[in-house]
Design an enzyme around this catalytic site. Sequence first.
Site, PDB file in Angstrom:
ATOM      1  N   GLU A 255       0.894  -1.155   0.000  1.00  0.00           N
ATOM      2  CA  GLU A 255       0.000   0.000   0.000  1.00  0.00           C
ATOM      3  C   GLU A 255       0.925   1.195   0.000  1.00  0.00           C
ATOM      4  OE1 GLU A 255      -3.196  -0.130  -0.195  1.00  0.00           O
ATOM      5  OE2 GLU A 255      -3.242  -2.299  -0.088  1.00  0.00           O
ATOM      6  N   CYS A 294      -2.545   8.749   3.129  1.00  0.00           N
ATOM      7  CA  CYS A 294      -2.227   8.226   1.794  1.00  0.00           C
ATOM      8  C   CYS A 294      -3.365   8.466   0.824  1.00  0.00           C
ATOM      9  CB  CYS A 294      -1.930   6.737   1.894  1.00  0.00           C
ATOM     10  SG  CYS A 294      -3.260   5.849   2.709  1.00  0.00           S
TER      11      CYS A 294
HETATM   12  P1  NAP Z   1       8.425   4.920   4.448  1.00  0.00           P
HETATM   13  O1  NAP Z   1       9.542   5.821   4.745  1.00  0.00           O
HETATM   14  O2  NAP Z   1       8.390   4.236   3.146  1.00  0.00           O
HETATM   15  O3  NAP Z   1       8.406   3.865   5.657  1.00  0.00           O
HETATM   16  C1  NAP Z   1       7.391   2.906   5.756  1.00  0.00           C
HETATM   17  C2  NAP Z   1       7.852   1.776   6.649  1.00  0.00           C
HETATM   18  O4  NAP Z   1       8.923   1.078   6.011  1.00  0.00           O
HETATM   19  C3  NAP Z   1       8.398   2.226   8.002  1.00  0.00           C
HETATM   20  O5  NAP Z   1       8.009   1.301   8.981  1.00  0.00           O
HETATM   21  C4  NAP Z   1       9.883   2.186   7.774  1.00  0.00           C
HETATM   22  O6  NAP Z   1      10.618   2.021   8.962  1.00  0.00           O
HETATM   23  C5  NAP Z   1       9.990   0.960   6.916  1.00  0.00           C
HETATM   24  N1  NAP Z   1      11.238   0.858   6.175  1.00  0.00           N
HETATM   25  C6  NAP Z   1      11.944   1.845   5.579  1.00  0.00           C
HETATM   26  N2  NAP Z   1      13.045   1.325   4.983  1.00  0.00           N
HETATM   27  C7  NAP Z   1      13.020  -0.008   5.222  1.00  0.00           C
HETATM   28  C8  NAP Z   1      13.889  -1.088   4.893  1.00  0.00           C
HETATM   29  N3  NAP Z   1      14.991  -0.896   4.172  1.00  0.00           N
HETATM   30  N4  NAP Z   1      13.567  -2.325   5.332  1.00  0.00           N
HETATM   31  C9  NAP Z   1      12.428  -2.549   6.044  1.00  0.00           C
HETATM   32  N5  NAP Z   1      11.591  -1.563   6.409  1.00  0.00           N
HETATM   33  C10 NAP Z   1      11.874  -0.308   5.993  1.00  0.00           C
HETATM   34  O7  NAP Z   1       7.020   5.668   4.578  1.00  0.00           O
HETATM   35  P2  NAP Z   1       6.543   6.675   5.751  1.00  0.00           P
HETATM   36  O8  NAP Z   1       7.336   7.909   5.580  1.00  0.00           O
HETATM   37  O9  NAP Z   1       6.514   5.998   7.069  1.00  0.00           O
HETATM   38  O10 NAP Z   1       5.018   6.914   5.350  1.00  0.00           O
HETATM   39  C11 NAP Z   1       4.595   7.887   4.444  1.00  0.00           C
HETATM   40  C12 NAP Z   1       4.262   7.268   3.096  1.00  0.00           C
HETATM   41  O11 NAP Z   1       3.387   6.153   3.278  1.00  0.00           O
HETATM   42  C13 NAP Z   1       3.515   8.203   2.185  1.00  0.00           C
HETATM   43  O12 NAP Z   1       4.101   8.147   0.912  1.00  0.00           O
HETATM   44  C14 NAP Z   1       2.090   7.665   2.148  1.00  0.00           C
HETATM   45  O13 NAP Z   1       1.387   7.928   0.953  1.00  0.00           O
HETATM   46  C15 NAP Z   1       2.296   6.225   2.363  1.00  0.00           C
HETATM   47  N6  NAP Z   1       1.111   5.620   2.979  1.00  0.00           N
HETATM   48  C16 NAP Z   1       0.336   4.761   2.250  1.00  0.00           C
HETATM   49  C17 NAP Z   1      -0.794   4.177   2.817  1.00  0.00           C
HETATM   50  C18 NAP Z   1      -1.671   3.240   2.041  1.00  0.00           C
HETATM   51  O14 NAP Z   1      -2.516   2.587   2.663  1.00  0.00           O
HETATM   52  N7  NAP Z   1      -1.566   3.119   0.757  1.00  0.00           N
HETATM   53  C19 NAP Z   1      -1.132   4.466   4.147  1.00  0.00           C
HETATM   54  C20 NAP Z   1      -0.328   5.341   4.864  1.00  0.00           C
HETATM   55  C21 NAP Z   1       0.793   5.910   4.258  1.00  0.00           C
HETATM   56  P3  NAP Z   1      11.307   3.268   9.716  1.00  0.00           P
HETATM   57  O15 NAP Z   1      10.229   4.157  10.142  1.00  0.00           O
HETATM   58  O16 NAP Z   1      11.992   2.597  10.842  1.00  0.00           O
HETATM   59  O17 NAP Z   1      12.225   3.881   8.699  1.00  0.00           O
END
Ligand code: NAP
Length: 521
Positions: A255, A294
């Site tokens: 997602e 999102c």
């Molecule tokens: P993100 O930076 O991509 O991080 C998402 C998750 O992935 C976090 O738990 C992060 O951990 C983890 N992560 C990052 N690098 C990783 C790796 N190399 N290995 C394993 N896990 C890793 O996203 P965010 O900044 O938290 O969230 C914002 C984004 O999420 C926005 O773009 C939004 O549109 C999207 N979003 C989508 C939905 C949906 O349902 N489609 C819902 C909510 C948000 P850490 O925090 O420890 O880095």
Amino acid sequence: MKLKNFVSGQWTEGRGAGAALTDPVTGEELARASTDGVDYKAALEHARRAGGPALRKMSFAERAALIGKVADVLGVNKDKYYALALANSGNTKGDAAIDIEGGYGTLKYYSSIGKRLGDAKYLRDGGFEQFSKDDAFQAVHIRVPLEGVAVHINAFNFPSWGLWEKVAVAFLSGMPVLAKPATATALLSHAMVEDVVKAGVVPEGALSLVCGSAGDLLDHLDRRDAVAFTGSAETAAKLRSHPNVIKNSIRFNAEADSLNSSLLGPDAKADSPEFALFVREVHREMTIKAGQKCTAIRRAFVPRALADAAGDALAAAIAKTVVGNPRNETVRMGPIVDKAQQKNVLDALAALKREAKVVTGEGAFKPVDADPAKSAFVAPTLLRCDAPAEAKAVHEIEVFGPVSTLMPYDSPEQAFALAGRGGGSLVASVFTADDAFARAAVLGLGASHGRVMVIDDAVGKLQTGHGIVMPMCVHGGPGRAGGGEELGGLRGLRFYHQRLAVQGNKARMAALAAGAAEVGV
Ligand code: NAP
């Protein structure tokens, strides 16, 4: 305070200083999180060995009751969770409700629909298949739960809903969960899991939690496991192409981010109810959770003749929005989650401004009861791009904050094509009283969206919200939005089950089918 990790049935503290979790209004450090030293291999093995069998031994109705008990534990501790959502995410009460009540409500919903599946432990998929005139040898398809761990990697904006909407479906399917909330806002997820573990309502190994980096977690997954990821498209791409995920064909649901649209129909006039509903929705989506959803409306399309009227109405609504410290009761919009994310929002906004002009959002901006130097606010900003067909950034850059771009369209076909320029989105909303346009919009937007919401005056008050994910509807979108799908009532169970064709004696096939729950989707 260092947040502990709950793995292999124990709370363990990660080594080292860890990452800081802050209050985005005051900048104050609230806690630290570290997974350094967590043995992910052992944690997964414990969940597979203890949690999985315990859940699979239960019927759907028993798992549903378990999910209900988890919800009950959360229900009695809600006040504490609201306080944490305010402190660590800068949520207003309304923002926090979407996250906290959303998580609680989704658990309750799955508890209720799961109960109806009764004593079965596996699912039937469709009817009987016959191979020849003699029907003694037949086939039936069933779905059985996977025997590994559901690994849930969540985004920072929904530390409660993101956690529980996934747990509800995995538990009902009979899979143990290892949850990894985003580090920046893990305080709430941690408190909730701590309460659930303390209450002793989940079997040993059924629920694990890590607060901090995922470390080498993905290296230890195998074909029995499934990963459900929510976050940015960039991280999704990195994780789904992880060598171990590819080598073991590990199920991976994403997602990801999305440039969602809202369309005002060509039948609207500046004084029609649909116009007012459209303006209210775009404004609401820009300001709820400071646009950190999102599903938020990033692009608002209007008939060219209404572009000025829509811009004026939105600017007036934005001018009335009190932005600042949510501890002040007059405040309607809080901050961005932290300073790093504030910078991301401002950088992305700067890129859009090369293509779009600012309608409102520039100039002096002083959040109520907050120091701009320490806090992470961004002014609600409406942009306008008059040549959207020639523009690129407005369709491709997700500004994860209170920013939306208003764009005129010249024909319905052009509006649908422009919405599709988002590269695949989670949701589009359409505001129209015209049946023909409504139908054309659903069909014109359908292939590039996971959900389309059509609003007219008759449902203006009833509608659940452009950006609100309801557990009975599928959530996800093609392409840029991750290509995944979750929730959707019992449809969500599919991800955690293996479908197989079973061939054999007609009577045996009938007996096998009779022991299954028929989900009908
Ligand atoms: P993100 O930076 O991509 O991080 C998402 C998750 O992935 C976090 O738990 C992060 O951990 C983890 N992560 C990052 N690098 C990783 C790796 N190399 N290995 C394993 N896990 C890793 O996203 P965010 O900044 O938290 O969230 C914002 C984004 O999420 C926005 O773009 C939004 O549109 C999207 N979003 C989508 C939905 C949906 O349902 N489609 C819902 C909510 C948000 P850490 O925090 O420890 O880095």
